[in-house]
Design a protein around this motif. Sequence first.
Motif, PDB file in Angstrom:
ATOM      1  N   TYR A  24       0.855  -1.197   0.000  1.00  0.00           N
ATOM      2  CA  TYR A  24       0.000   0.000   0.000  1.00  0.00           C
ATOM      3  C   TYR A  24       0.884   1.237   0.000  1.00  0.00           C
ATOM      4  O   TYR A  24       1.594   1.511   0.974  1.00  0.00           O
ATOM      5  CB  TYR A  24      -0.950  -0.025   1.202  1.00  0.00           C
ATOM      6  N   ARG A  57       0.708  -7.562  -5.284  1.00  0.00           N
ATOM      7  CA  ARG A  57       0.159  -6.386  -5.969  1.00  0.00           C
ATOM      8  C   ARG A  57       0.732  -5.137  -5.306  1.00  0.00           C
ATOM      9  O   ARG A  57       1.101  -5.157  -4.130  1.00  0.00           O
ATOM     10  CB  ARG A  57      -1.372  -6.414  -5.818  1.00  0.00           C
ATOM     11  N   CYS A  88      -0.500  -1.171  -4.666  1.00  0.00           N
ATOM     12  CA  CYS A  88      -1.648  -0.265  -4.737  1.00  0.00           C
ATOM     13  C   CYS A  88      -1.134   1.157  -4.509  1.00  0.00           C
ATOM     14  O   CYS A  88      -0.463   1.426  -3.512  1.00  0.00           O
ATOM     15  CB  CYS A  88      -2.644  -0.655  -3.655  1.00  0.00           C
ATOM     16  N   GLN A 139      -2.106   5.118  -4.075  1.00  0.00           N
ATOM     17  CA  GLN A 139      -3.146   6.125  -3.812  1.00  0.00           C
ATOM     18  C   GLN A 139      -2.610   7.478  -4.266  1.00  0.00           C
ATOM     19  O   GLN A 139      -1.458   7.812  -3.988  1.00  0.00           O
ATOM     20  CB  GLN A 139      -3.457   6.209  -2.309  1.00  0.00           C
ATOM     21  N   SER A 194      -2.372  -1.409  -9.019  1.00  0.00           N
ATOM     22  CA  SER A 194      -3.685  -0.756  -8.969  1.00  0.00           C
ATOM     23  C   SER A 194      -3.453   0.709  -8.654  1.00  0.00           C
ATOM     24  O   SER A 194      -2.629   1.046  -7.799  1.00  0.00           O
ATOM     25  CB  SER A 194      -4.536  -1.341  -7.837  1.00  0.00           C
ATOM     26  N   VAL A 213      -8.964   2.307  -9.912  1.00  0.00           N
ATOM     27  CA  VAL A 213     -10.036   2.376  -8.924  1.00  0.00           C
ATOM     28  C   VAL A 213     -10.405   3.848  -8.745  1.00  0.00           C
ATOM     29  O   VAL A 213      -9.534   4.683  -8.480  1.00  0.00           O
ATOM     30  CB  VAL A 213      -9.575   1.743  -7.587  1.00  0.00           C
ATOM     31  N   HIS A 266     -14.317   2.357  -4.345  1.00  0.00           N
ATOM     32  CA  HIS A 266     -14.372   2.127  -2.906  1.00  0.00           C
ATOM     33  C   HIS A 266     -15.697   2.681  -2.395  1.00  0.00           C
ATOM     34  O   HIS A 266     -16.104   3.771  -2.814  1.00  0.00           O
ATOM     35  CB  HIS A 266     -13.234   2.882  -2.186  1.00  0.00           C
ATOM     36  N   ALA A 298     -15.156  -2.145  -3.530  1.00  0.00           N
ATOM     37  CA  ALA A 298     -14.449  -2.582  -2.321  1.00  0.00           C
ATOM     38  C   ALA A 298     -15.125  -1.891  -1.141  1.00  0.00           C
ATOM     39  O   ALA A 298     -15.341  -0.684  -1.178  1.00  0.00           O
ATOM     40  CB  ALA A 298     -12.986  -2.162  -2.399  1.00  0.00           C
ATOM     41  N   GLY A 336     -12.179  -6.049  -3.052  1.00  0.00           N
ATOM     42  CA  GLY A 336     -11.459  -5.055  -3.853  1.00  0.00           C
ATOM     43  C   GLY A 336     -10.664  -5.728  -4.947  1.00  0.00           C
ATOM     44  O   GLY A 336     -11.078  -6.767  -5.477  1.00  0.00           O
ATOM     45  N   CYS A 337      -9.517  -5.155  -5.293  1.00  0.00           N
ATOM     46  CA  CYS A 337      -8.679  -5.752  -6.322  1.00  0.00           C
ATOM     47  C   CYS A 337      -8.220  -7.139  -5.846  1.00  0.00           C
ATOM     48  O   CYS A 337      -8.138  -7.380  -4.635  1.00  0.00           O
ATOM     49  CB  CYS A 337      -7.434  -4.890  -6.568  1.00  0.00           C
ATOM     50  N   CYS A 372      -5.903  -8.068  -2.560  1.00  0.00           N
ATOM     51  CA  CYS A 372      -5.902  -6.940  -1.615  1.00  0.00           C
ATOM     52  C   CYS A 372      -6.527  -7.419  -0.317  1.00  0.00           C
ATOM     53  O   CYS A 372      -7.706  -7.753  -0.296  1.00  0.00           O
ATOM     54  CB  CYS A 372      -6.712  -5.779  -2.191  1.00  0.00           C
ATOM     55  N   ARG A 418      -5.747  -5.710   2.896  1.00  0.00           N
ATOM     56  CA  ARG A 418      -5.817  -4.528   3.775  1.00  0.00           C
ATOM     57  C   ARG A 418      -5.955  -4.856   5.268  1.00  0.00           C
ATOM     58  O   ARG A 418      -6.887  -4.391   5.931  1.00  0.00           O
ATOM     59  CB  ARG A 418      -7.008  -3.631   3.384  1.00  0.00           C
TER      60      ARG A 418
HETATM   61  S1  SF4 Z   1      -9.123  -2.452  -3.476  1.00  0.00           S
HETATM   62 FE1  SF4 Z   1      -7.173  -2.594  -2.392  1.00  0.00          FE
HETATM   63  S2  SF4 Z   1      -5.581  -2.750  -3.962  1.00  0.00           S
HETATM   64 FE2  SF4 Z   1      -7.457  -2.034  -4.961  1.00  0.00          FE
HETATM   65  S3  SF4 Z   1      -7.266   0.201  -4.911  1.00  0.00           S
HETATM   66 FE3  SF4 Z   1      -8.465  -0.357  -3.115  1.00  0.00          FE
HETATM   67  S4  SF4 Z   1      -6.945  -0.559  -1.456  1.00  0.00           S
HETATM   68 FE4  SF4 Z   1      -5.813  -0.595  -3.440  1.00  0.00          FE
END
Ligand code: SF4
Length: 335
Positions: A35, A92, A94, A96, A123, A146, A191, A218, A295-296, A299, A301
């Motif tokens: 992340y 993966r 991710c 932001q 992502s 996303v 999200h 997600a 989510g992806c 993922c 989290r």
């Molecule tokens: S679902 Fe998970 S991997 Fe995908 S953008 Fe959201 S936090 Fe990132």
Amino acid sequence: MHNYVTARKVRASMGTLGVLGLELVQMDTAPTTAYLQIYTEKRCRANCLFCAQAQGSQADITHIARGMYVPVDLDEVVKRLCMAFEKGYLLRACIQTELYDEWWEDTLYLIKSIRKVSDIPISLSVFPLSDKHYRELKIVGVNEVVIPLDACTPPLFDKIKGKSAGGPYSWEKHIDGIRRAAVFFEKVGTHLIIGLGETDEEAVWIIDLLKKINANPALFSYTYVNGTQLEIPERNETISIKHYRTVQLARYLITEGIANFSDMRFVDGVLCDFGASKEAILEIIEDGCAFQTTGCSECNRPMANETFCRIFNFPRRPDNKEIIGIKKELACIQP
Ligand code: SF4
């Protein structure tokens, strides 16, 4: 002009730093995704009321929900990310973003730095972009985009991250951005923050609509961050977890094609029939998958919204004891 000084750092979650060997972190479950957040000391030009980075927020900008994203050397993170992917520790990355003058250059710099050394799926969580930008992201190696709606309805969106919040975003442009992104990317997500004042019915309605436009929602549980602008909605803890579990279960039924919004029944916004047989629902609850992080792919989290006393998204399959707890949380709405 690109600011190479800011582009040399990246923010990474503490769990990610633990997996990369850059911090000693004791973890119940390690993240399977790295992340990352684009590094800037500036606040975002948008003003999402729940967000620590928002222009009007007084919060510490290192926070995203419960997670702390600390600035670290970008080259070191990229080098270790490559090794962690090769060894199978991370599946993966991710990224932001944030809305500030150099966000596009800084984002491309990070993506290209990763792509130079690794094939790890990437992502990117970002606001709606032009087709030209989507095309370029695809070319530089982004696999999934996303576009976070965060709120479940147009009025909630407006209040929390739209015009009423003093932000630049609109529901229509976000939905349009999601639809257009699907032209360029095989997988597009969004999200949804559950617990911002929406009903079961409103949350299930948007999940159903997103399914129809091939976008993967997600689920996040609303987590108050000190210094942010959104007042904590009055909520009874039992109702809140019941609402979350209901939405998780309904999401699972919809995304798996078992039932859809029109099969379900609601009374005053509260879901009272999932639109599937009691046996099927029980089997899904006992399987536990519906309550894992969504989510992806890959993922998980861990602890993004949770405490050890209250898990909303399980970062792995819930165990038998946890399934019993989930049944209790859902007890009053089982068909
Ligand atoms: S679902 Fe998970 S991997 Fe995908 S953008 Fe959201 S936090 Fe990132």
